[in-house]
Design a protein around this motif. Structure first.
Motif, short mmCIF file in Angstrom:
data_model
loop_
_atom_site.label_atom_id
_atom_site.label_comp_id
_atom_site.label_asym_id
_atom_site.label_seq_id
_atom_site.Cartn_x
_atom_site.Cartn_y
_atom_site.Cartn_z
N ALA A 142 0.83 -1.35 -0.03
CA ALA A 142 0.12 0.02 -0.15
C ALA A 142 0.85 1.18 0.00
O ALA A 142 0.20 2.20 -0.39
CB ALA A 142 -0.83 0.01 1.39
N PHE A 143 2.19 1.25 0.58
CA PHE A 143 2.81 2.40 0.74
C PHE A 143 4.42 2.00 0.47
O PHE A 143 4.82 0.94 1.08
CB PHE A 143 2.41 3.02 2.15
N PRO A 144 5.13 3.01 0.13
CA PRO A 144 6.57 2.84 -0.26
C PRO A 144 7.29 2.97 1.16
O PRO A 144 7.58 3.87 1.76
CB PRO A 144 7.11 3.74 -1.09
N ILE A 145 7.73 1.72 2.05
CA ILE A 145 8.42 1.79 3.16
C ILE A 145 9.79 1.05 3.09
O ILE A 145 9.88 0.14 2.21
CB ILE A 145 7.54 1.45 4.30
N GLU A 146 10.53 1.67 3.72
CA GLU A 146 12.25 0.97 3.70
C GLU A 146 12.16 -0.06 4.84
O GLU A 146 11.10 -0.72 5.38
CB GLU A 146 13.14 1.97 3.95
N ASP A 147 13.44 -0.67 5.46
CA ASP A 147 13.38 -1.53 6.35
C ASP A 147 13.01 -1.26 7.39
O ASP A 147 12.99 0.05 7.94
CB ASP A 147 14.88 -2.09 6.33
N ARG A 148 13.15 -2.17 8.49
CA ARG A 148 12.60 -1.75 9.76
C ARG A 148 13.58 -1.27 10.48
O ARG A 148 14.79 -1.16 10.33
CB ARG A 148 12.49 -3.15 10.60
N LEU A 149 13.16 -0.28 11.43
CA LEU A 149 14.09 0.77 11.96
C LEU A 149 14.44 0.25 13.39
O LEU A 149 15.66 0.57 13.95
CB LEU A 149 13.48 2.04 12.29
N GLU A 150 13.97 -0.82 13.97
CA GLU A 150 14.20 -1.49 15.22
C GLU A 150 14.51 -2.78 15.12
O GLU A 150 13.84 -3.63 14.18
CB GLU A 150 13.13 -1.18 16.30
N LYS A 151 15.44 -3.68 15.79
CA LYS A 151 15.52 -4.97 15.80
C LYS A 151 14.51 -5.45 16.36
O LYS A 151 14.15 -6.68 15.93
CB LYS A 151 17.10 -5.22 16.49
N GLU A 152 13.88 -5.29 17.45
CA GLU A 152 12.77 -6.05 18.17
C GLU A 152 11.57 -5.11 17.98
O GLU A 152 11.66 -3.87 18.35
CB GLU A 152 13.35 -6.11 19.40
#
Length: 417
Positions: free
Chosen positions: A338-348
């Motif tokens: 639905a939306f252009p997002i990059e990788d996760r910003l937190e490990k957990e």
């Protein structure tokens, strides 16, 4: 001693209660094992929305129940052992889909949310946090025309209570949120809703205001609560320190159930809606102007100070159950569509549990059979939304003042005593 109050819990409900009681002349101390706003109140979509008057157990739930029971969606998951262990709660929850209960619940929650919105606005200004407030509403997104038509009950209910909405087609949605991918033929803009860019920081700002006005916050685990004579309560920290107060407010959110049983012998019919969140950066300079709820994807994506916060739906499980990231993974997959997002910003991922009672209404009022013990818990997934209104209602009752509206739908005797 007469006007002393111990508030157990430093989430949005406890901190708001402390501020309201302080405003009415009470001498208040707040107790929590962590700093204010660091647990359930931290991890939410930051929405202060009148549309949240729709309970999960509404009359339309039965039509979607076969799909939900497959336990494969991002919007709803459950631990079969937890449900079996809490079958009486589950049956009561389903029984409250009745139309008469639905009407009572929506009217009660509408009054509570209206008051909360007013109180949030005031507190944000007084706490110097008004810059965190957005007034751009939020969006319900529909992946098909059929799913939009299937939301008729919600739209009828919003219209009944005068909630300002606007139905959008794909072109109108693209004008409002141009960086959403062309996945949604229909949307509903909930216009008279607010949101904030960091719920945890808002609670912290409210707590600082409380302290600046002379309140006290003790970061300590509470091991016990006992009646002392006829006009005092004893709060005992795990470290052994004892505090006395003429009244106590129990606002421990999901931890209320175990604490009330252990310390007071009270049985609370509470289940836990676990939710997860993760933050992302938008790709390619994309942005959102407001939180969006992808009804088909089962997640909310909210612009936050930390990035775009992806919040999952409901997972019914034990309070201390291990993490199960299947729901978050499904929600992320849907969000990337639905939306252009990059990788996760937190490990957990963050996780928290929302305390839910069988009728999807909180308990607000004095505990039957326990004079001086006041209850404010069970706000399910709208605690941040309704905390200040709950506090205003409770403080009015404790001060012997007229309430802003009839508190009867939230009376503790529904389930206790």
């Amino acid at each position: 001693m007469k006007n002393t109050v111990a508030v157990l819990g430093a989430g949005i409900v406890g901190v708001s209660c402390a501020l309201e009681l302080q405003r009415r002349g009470f001498d208040v101390t707040v107790f929590d094992r962590l700093a204010p706003g660091r647990e359930t109140s931290y991890g939410n979509a930051g929405v202060i929305a009148r549309s949240s008057l729709m309970p999960f157990n509404h009359p339309g739930l039965w039509s979607s129940l076969p799909r939900l029971l497959k336990n494969q969606s991002a919007s709803f998951r459950y631990n079969p052992r937890f449900v079996a262990k809490n079958l009486p709660w589950a049956l009561k929850f389903l029984s409250n889909t009745r139309t008469a209960v639905f009407h009572e619940t929506t009217a009660a929650l509408d009054a509570l949310i209206r008051l909360s919105t007013q109180e949030h606005r005031r507190l944000l200004c007084e706490a110097g946090a008004a810059h965190r407030l957005r007034t751009s509403g939020w969006l319900f997104l529909y992946r098909s025309e059929e799913s939009f038509l299937g939301s008729q009950l919600s739209r009828d209910t919003f219209a009944k209570f005068g909630i300002a909405t606007q139905a959008l087609d794909a072109r109108e949605l693209a004008q409002l949120e141009p960086h959403l991918k062309p996945l949604f033929p229909r949307a509903l803009w909930i216009q008279d809703s607010l949101s904030v860019d960091s719920p945890g920081q808002v609670v912290e700002a409210y707590a600082r205001l409380f302290v600046a006005r002379g309140g006290r916050i003790r970061q300590a685990s509470i091991g016990g609560l006992h009646r002392q004579g006829t006009d005092a309560w004893r709060v005992t920290e795990d470290a052994g320190t004892v505090h006395e107060a003429s009244r106590v407010v129990l606002a421990l959110g999901p931890w209320t159930k175990e604490f009330a049983k252990k310390s007071l012998g009270l049985s609370v019919p509470m289940a836990f809606e676990r939710g997860y969140h993760m933050h992302y950066r938008a790709a390619g300079g994309a942005s959102l102007g407001r939180p969006v709820y992808d009804t088909g994807g089962g997640y909310v994506l909210s612009p936050m100070e930390q990035g775009l916060r992806l919040s999952t739906g409901v997972q019914l499980t034990d309070l201390e159950a291990p993490k199960n990231l299947a729901q978050l993974d499904l929600a992320e997959q849907a969000a990337r569509e639905a939306f252009p997002i990059e990788d996760r910003l937190e490990k957990e991922p963050w996780l928290g549990s929302r305390p839910t009672l069988p009728d999807s209404r909180p308990i607000i009022g004095e505990c039957p059979g326990h004079a001086g013990l006041w209850l404010a818990f069970g706000h399910q997934h709208i605690g941040f939304n309704t905390g200040p209104g709950s506090a205003a209602l409770l403080a009015s009752m404790m001060a012997g003042e007229a309430c802003a509206f009839d508190p009867a739908p939230f009376r503790p005797s529904r389930f206790i005593g």
